[in-house]
Write a protein that holds these residues in place. Structure first.
Motif, mmCIF file in Angstrom:
data_model
loop_
_atom_site.group_PDB
_atom_site.id
_atom_site.type_symbol
_atom_site.label_atom_id
_atom_site.label_comp_id
_atom_site.label_asym_id
_atom_site.label_seq_id
_atom_site.Cartn_x
_atom_site.Cartn_y
_atom_site.Cartn_z
ATOM 1 N N GLY A 190 0.798 -1.228 0.000
ATOM 2 C CA GLY A 190 0.000 0.000 0.000
ATOM 3 C C GLY A 190 0.826 1.270 0.000
ATOM 4 N N GLU A 191 2.148 1.138 0.084
ATOM 5 C CA GLU A 191 3.029 2.310 0.104
ATOM 6 C C GLU A 191 3.770 2.443 -1.221
ATOM 7 O OE1 GLU A 191 2.910 4.453 2.520
ATOM 8 O OE2 GLU A 191 1.521 3.206 3.671
ATOM 9 N N PRO A 192 4.266 3.644 -1.534
ATOM 10 C CA PRO A 192 4.895 3.867 -2.844
ATOM 11 C C PRO A 192 6.218 3.146 -3.051
ATOM 12 C CG PRO A 192 5.064 5.835 -1.458
ATOM 13 C CD PRO A 192 4.135 4.893 -0.764
ATOM 14 N N ASP A 193 6.896 2.767 -1.978
ATOM 15 C CA ASP A 193 8.157 2.034 -2.125
ATOM 16 C C ASP A 193 8.250 1.001 -1.010
ATOM 17 O OD1 ASP A 193 10.033 3.191 0.189
ATOM 18 O OD2 ASP A 193 8.921 4.869 -0.680
ATOM 19 N N GLU A 194 9.142 0.025 -1.210
ATOM 20 C CA GLU A 194 9.204 -1.111 -0.290
ATOM 21 C C GLU A 194 9.663 -0.706 1.107
ATOM 22 O OE1 GLU A 194 10.529 -5.674 -0.702
ATOM 23 O OE2 GLU A 194 12.199 -4.253 -0.823
ATOM 24 N N ARG A 195 10.659 0.187 1.199
ATOM 25 C CA ARG A 195 11.144 0.554 2.524
ATOM 26 C C ARG A 195 10.049 1.229 3.344
ATOM 27 N NH1 ARG A 195 15.648 4.943 4.458
ATOM 28 N NH2 ARG A 195 13.951 6.326 3.845
ATOM 29 N N THR A 196 9.316 2.147 2.710
ATOM 30 C CA THR A 196 8.217 2.791 3.419
ATOM 31 C C THR A 196 7.163 1.764 3.805
ATOM 32 O OG1 THR A 196 8.611 4.830 2.178
ATOM 33 C CG2 THR A 196 6.488 4.634 3.302
ATOM 34 N N GLY A 197 6.891 0.814 2.902
ATOM 35 C CA GLY A 197 5.914 -0.231 3.200
ATOM 36 C C GLY A 197 6.332 -1.089 4.378
ATOM 37 N N LEU A 198 7.615 -1.451 4.434
ATOM 38 C CA LEU A 198 8.109 -2.259 5.557
ATOM 39 C C LEU A 198 8.062 -1.471 6.865
ATOM 40 C CD1 LEU A 198 11.127 -4.050 3.844
ATOM 41 C CD2 LEU A 198 8.969 -5.098 4.558
ATOM 42 N N ARG A 199 8.302 -0.165 6.781
ATOM 43 C CA ARG A 199 8.181 0.666 7.989
ATOM 44 C C ARG A 199 6.732 0.737 8.453
ATOM 45 N NH1 ARG A 199 12.211 5.927 7.326
ATOM 46 N NH2 ARG A 199 14.141 4.798 7.780
ATOM 47 N N ARG A 200 5.807 0.839 7.502
ATOM 48 C CA ARG A 200 4.385 0.843 7.867
ATOM 49 C C ARG A 200 4.028 -0.489 8.533
ATOM 50 N NH1 ARG A 200 1.519 5.234 8.113
ATOM 51 N NH2 ARG A 200 1.784 5.817 5.928
ATOM 52 N N LEU A 201 4.577 -1.574 8.033
ATOM 53 C CA LEU A 201 4.321 -2.884 8.626
ATOM 54 C C LEU A 201 4.908 -2.961 10.032
ATOM 55 C CD1 LEU A 201 3.349 -5.798 8.493
ATOM 56 C CD2 LEU A 201 5.475 -6.379 7.279
ATOM 57 N N TYR A 202 6.084 -2.395 10.237
ATOM 58 C CA TYR A 202 6.709 -2.376 11.561
ATOM 59 C C TYR A 202 5.810 -1.658 12.562
ATOM 60 C CZ TYR A 202 10.344 -1.415 15.100
ATOM 61 O OH TYR A 202 11.073 -1.324 16.265
ATOM 62 N N VAL A 203 5.238 -0.552 12.131
ATOM 63 C CA VAL A 203 4.297 0.180 12.988
ATOM 64 C C VAL A 203 3.111 -0.714 13.342
ATOM 65 C CG1 VAL A 203 2.673 2.111 13.084
ATOM 66 C CG2 VAL A 203 4.955 2.445 12.108
ATOM 67 N N ALA A 204 2.519 -1.338 12.327
ATOM 68 C CA ALA A 204 1.319 -2.154 12.543
ATOM 69 C C ALA A 204 1.604 -3.340 13.465
ATOM 70 C CB ALA A 204 0.779 -2.635 11.197
ATOM 71 N N LEU A 205 2.779 -3.935 13.342
ATOM 72 C CA LEU A 205 3.130 -5.103 14.157
ATOM 73 C C LEU A 205 3.328 -4.762 15.627
ATOM 74 C CD1 LEU A 205 5.704 -6.866 11.801
ATOM 75 C CD2 LEU A 205 3.589 -7.904 12.650
ATOM 76 N N THR A 206 3.545 -3.489 15.928
ATOM 77 C CA THR A 206 3.955 -3.125 17.293
ATOM 78 C C THR A 206 2.902 -2.311 18.030
ATOM 79 O OG1 THR A 206 5.145 -1.220 16.348
ATOM 80 C CG2 THR A 206 6.420 -3.223 16.767
ATOM 81 N N ARG A 207 1.631 -2.518 17.706
ATOM 82 C CA ARG A 207 0.557 -1.782 18.388
ATOM 83 C C ARG A 207 -0.034 -2.568 19.550
ATOM 84 N NH1 ARG A 207 2.123 2.474 18.011
ATOM 85 N NH2 ARG A 207 3.966 1.410 17.210
ATOM 86 N N ALA A 208 0.358 -3.830 19.722
ATOM 87 C CA ALA A 208 -0.281 -4.695 20.714
ATOM 88 C C ALA A 208 0.406 -4.609 22.074
ATOM 89 C CB ALA A 208 -0.273 -6.140 20.231
ATOM 90 N N VAL A 209 -0.395 -4.630 23.133
ATOM 91 C CA VAL A 209 0.119 -4.612 24.506
ATOM 92 C C VAL A 209 0.179 -6.019 25.092
ATOM 93 C CG1 VAL A 209 -0.309 -3.752 26.848
ATOM 94 C CG2 VAL A 209 -0.722 -2.276 24.886
ATOM 95 N N SER A 210 -0.786 -6.849 24.759
ATOM 96 C CA SER A 210 -0.839 -8.185 25.364
ATOM 97 C C SER A 210 -0.820 -9.330 24.362
ATOM 98 C CB SER A 210 -2.102 -8.319 26.234
ATOM 99 O OG SER A 210 -2.061 -7.399 27.302
ATOM 100 N N GLY A 211 -1.264 -9.099 23.143
ATOM 101 C CA GLY A 211 -1.289 -10.203 22.205
ATOM 102 C C GLY A 211 -1.473 -9.766 20.774
ATOM 103 N N LEU A 212 -0.913 -10.558 19.843
ATOM 104 C CA LEU A 212 -0.989 -10.254 18.412
ATOM 105 C C LEU A 212 -1.252 -11.529 17.631
ATOM 106 C CD1 LEU A 212 -0.456 -8.434 15.864
ATOM 107 C CD2 LEU A 212 1.961 -9.065 16.098
ATOM 108 N N ILE A 213 -2.223 -11.439 16.715
ATOM 109 C CA ILE A 213 -2.453 -12.511 15.758
ATOM 110 C C ILE A 213 -2.244 -11.927 14.362
ATOM 111 C CG2 ILE A 213 -4.080 -14.177 14.798
ATOM 112 C CD1 ILE A 213 -5.552 -14.188 17.452
#
Length: 690
Positions: free
Chosen positions: A647-670
């Protein structure tokens, strides 16, 4: 400090008694303010309005939030503070809380966490007990005191131990907006919180390190330590978007601070209505610091040297200021490097002064009133209008973006021809009002405004999620604290704009605070160990120089990667997590929001959008990945990681967006996916196994 408690042998009962008495004392403090009669102390209605507002703010600050602990800790000193080692200096006991509370005699019952005497609650350790015999932490259920835990810091026989109550407070499920961390501030965080008003601090912090909370608590501390000064100069918290500001807006009021304004960068530069967008290439160029020099050249190009003398008629006398003398005045003003508008206002006074010199030489004795009259003379005003015309910042930027020749003249040696073409409008607008301004254009107009007239400065500015700002946006923030200081908060690994910050040294330079101190927080309090370990696989690809966050959570959290076949299984994962206590975020690539919204509705699951406050009844939030930054949820379902990247214009920005999304959980992530996972994540944990 003596405390009034009952005679019960049960320590918990005694502490509950002190809590009840403290709440009663706070109510009495509030009632005293509510009963104030100001009718006889105000000279006029203006004074009455001001005083009434101040009283109203004080009443709000003294509110007792029933589900918020009034105090969360206790310190038992070995000696009276300031009298350590003195003979007969008996130790005192202090209850540490969100605000000061005193009894009818004025004796403190709760000490503000920001007071110097409270500092050992956050800093004392076995190695440096700071004259503390006992540190007691309290556990609450709602507003009820239900547990306590003691650390005997001065007892060498007692081994150091991890605070269970502290861990529970960090891991406690949350519903609603962000809460304060006043009870859980760690020593390295406290050092930043209590740093002085005079210096700028930049905090690099990975997910879950508490950088946002540290920034907000620093504001609260500075307002406590420098209240009178900041009451005059003002404070401002800047966030990336409205959803984020809504999420954090209750932290400062919970600490008794109500006078801090919140805004986005777009709010600060809202001189025109933003209705257009730029492509990435144009936005990067418009956000480049070189544009400041282009604008400066364009503004000062309006100044033209005089070709004719100025003749001032007063009565029967004519006074002539030669063109060369006026030119000298103009060149002197240009050399002084003052604001364009200030120099324009000074020019008629300088010309008038030249006339007064001639008058004095001829034997007259003019005073300041004569100089003001000459400065307002029609001939002087007409000359100033030609030599140093008024500049409309929006019209100037409109011409720069519409007129290729005008841009070329002022961008020569700064922007290449291709860069100039990239920012020129394909279809020039006819007027400022009809133009489809972009967010980057608004920042350019704000820069032009500052070249013309100085932007007022605040006493302190907190800039959160700063890694996404362009150099020109940093300049826009920096001119709001030219005479004040700033707290800059961010994570280089979470930069998701094409112009994302490359280094904090560079960012501080653009902000105008090159001497700012850079601090790094690496201890993770929010994100579970397994989750941050998995997300950190991306760091070598998105920010290779950063230290990975090390989670200090004893509870490793819940983490799974699931291969699913359709949206029904995504909804099932949400239903599974809803059986737990706390908030749930379903984070999806922006393009997949409609499909997931439809699937949730079909399953009869109500949900909220980012920024909407969760309740006991509705605890699921559907979050587009582009708006996930800065938010947190007890549990997260992350849908289709590769779609987030794509969903991002380049891969590095996309991977950074994914890093943000992966790290929003306090107790659990699926993590759920049908498409293959991004290769940078390596082999995921399928069905609970690595």
């Amino acid at each position: 400090m003596s405390t009034s408690v009952d005679d019960s042998p049960d320590p918990l009962c005694r502490e509950r008694s002190h809590l009840a008495e403290s709440r009663a004392a706070l109510r009495a403090m509030r009632e005293d303010v509510e009963s104030l009669d100001i009718s006889d102390v105000t000279a006029n209605w203006v004074n009455a309005e001001v005083l009434a507002h101040q009283i109203d703010q004080r009443i709000k600050a003294l509110a007792d939030l029933s589900d918020t602990p009034l105090f969360f800790g206790r310190l038992d000193y070995l000696h009276a503070p300031g009298a350590e080692g003195a003979e007969g200096a008996e130790g005192e006991r202090f209850y540490i809380g969100r605000r000061h509370v005193h009894d009818a005699e004025g004796d403190p019952m709760v000490i503000d966490w920001r007071a110097p005497v409270s500092q050992p609650f956050y800093r004392a350790s076995k190695k440096d007990p700071m004259d503390i015999a006992l540190r007691r932490r309290f556990g609450y259920t709602g507003g009820d005191l239900t547990a306590y835990e003691d650390e005997h810091l001065s007892d060498p026989a007692e081994a150091a131990k991890t605070s269970k109550l502290l861990q529970q407070e960090i891991e406690r499920p949350r519903v609603g907006p962000m809460r304060d961390i006043v009870a859980t501030i760690q020593p390295e965080q406290d050092e930043i919180v209590r740093s002085g008003l005079g210096g700028t601090v930049c905090v690099q912090g990975g997910p879950g390190t508490g950088k946002t909370a540290v920034g907000l608590h620093r504001v609260a501390y500075l307002l406590y330590a420098h209240r009178e000064r900041l009451a005059r100069t003002g404070t401002l918290v800047i966030g990336p978007n409205r959803s984020f500001l809504h999420y954090i807006e209750q932290v400062l009021p919970a600490l008794g601070e109500l006078a801090v304004r919140q805004a986005t960068v777009d709010d600060l530069v809202a001189h025109v209505e933003v209705r257009g967008t730029d492509d990435s290439a144009a936005a990067v160029i418009k956000g480049d610091a070189r544009m400041a020099q282009v604008l400066r050249r364009a503004v000062y190009s309006q100044v033209t040297m005089p070709t004719e003398a100025i003749v001032v008629v007063r009565g029967s006398r004519r006074w002539r200021v030669p063109a060369y003398e006026v030119e000298e005045i103009v060149r002197e003003l240009l050399a002084r490097d003052i604001r364009y508008g200030a120099a324009r206002e000074a020019l008629p006074q300088r010309i008038a002064h030249a006339v007064l010199v001639q008058m004095e030489r001829s034997g007259e004795a003019p005073d300041d009133r004569v100089q003001d009259a000459v400065a307002r003379n029609s001939a002087v005003k007409a000359a100033v209008k030609v030599i140093w015309p008024a500049v409309d910042p929006a019209k100037l930027v409109l011409r720069l973006l519409s007129d290729a020749d005008f841009l070329a003249v002022h961008a020569r040696g700064l922007l290449s021809e291709d860069e100039q073409k990239a920012i020129l409008w394909a279809k020039p607008a006819r007027s400022v009002k009809s133009a489809k301004w972009s967010a980057a254009d608004a920042v350019l107009i704000d820069e032009a405004h500052d070249i013309v007239a100085r932007t007022p400065s605040l006493g302190h500015v907190v800039l959160d999620e700063a890694q996404d700002l362009s150099p020109m946006q940093y300049r826009a923030v920096g001119r709001r604290c030219t005479t004040g200081s700033a707290t800059v908060l961010g994570d280089l690994a979470q930069g998701t704009t094409p112009w994302a910050t490359r280094s904090w040294d560079e960012a501080l330079a653009h902000l105008g605070k090159p001497d700012g101190v850079i601090e790094e927080l690496t201890a993770g309090f929010r994100v579970p160990t397994d989750v941050i370990t998995y997300a950190s696989r991306l760091l070598p690809h998105i920010a290779p120089g950063l230290t990975p966050v090390a989670s200090i959570r004893e509870n490793p959290g819940f983490f799974e990667v699931r291969d699913v076949s359709d949206t029904a299984e995504v909804v099932a994962a949400c239903e599974e997590l809803l059986r737990n206590e706390g908030s749930i975020g379903l984070i999806v690539a922006d393009v997949r929001v409609p499909a997931l919204a439809e699937a949730l509705a079909a399953a009869g699951i109500t949900y909220l959008g980012p920024g909407e406050e969760t309740t006991r009844e509705t605890r699921l939030t559907l979050v587009p990945a582009s708006l996930a930054k800065g938010l947190e949820y007890d549990y997260v379902v992350l849908d289709e990681p590769q779609a987030v990247v794509d969903g991002e214009p380049d891969e590095r920005t996309g991977l950074r967006r994914l890093y943000v999304a992966l790290t929003r959980a306090v107790s659990g992530l699926i993590v759920v996916h049908a498409a293959p996972l991004p290769g940078e994540l390596g082999r995921g944990r399928e069905g609970g196994g690595w």
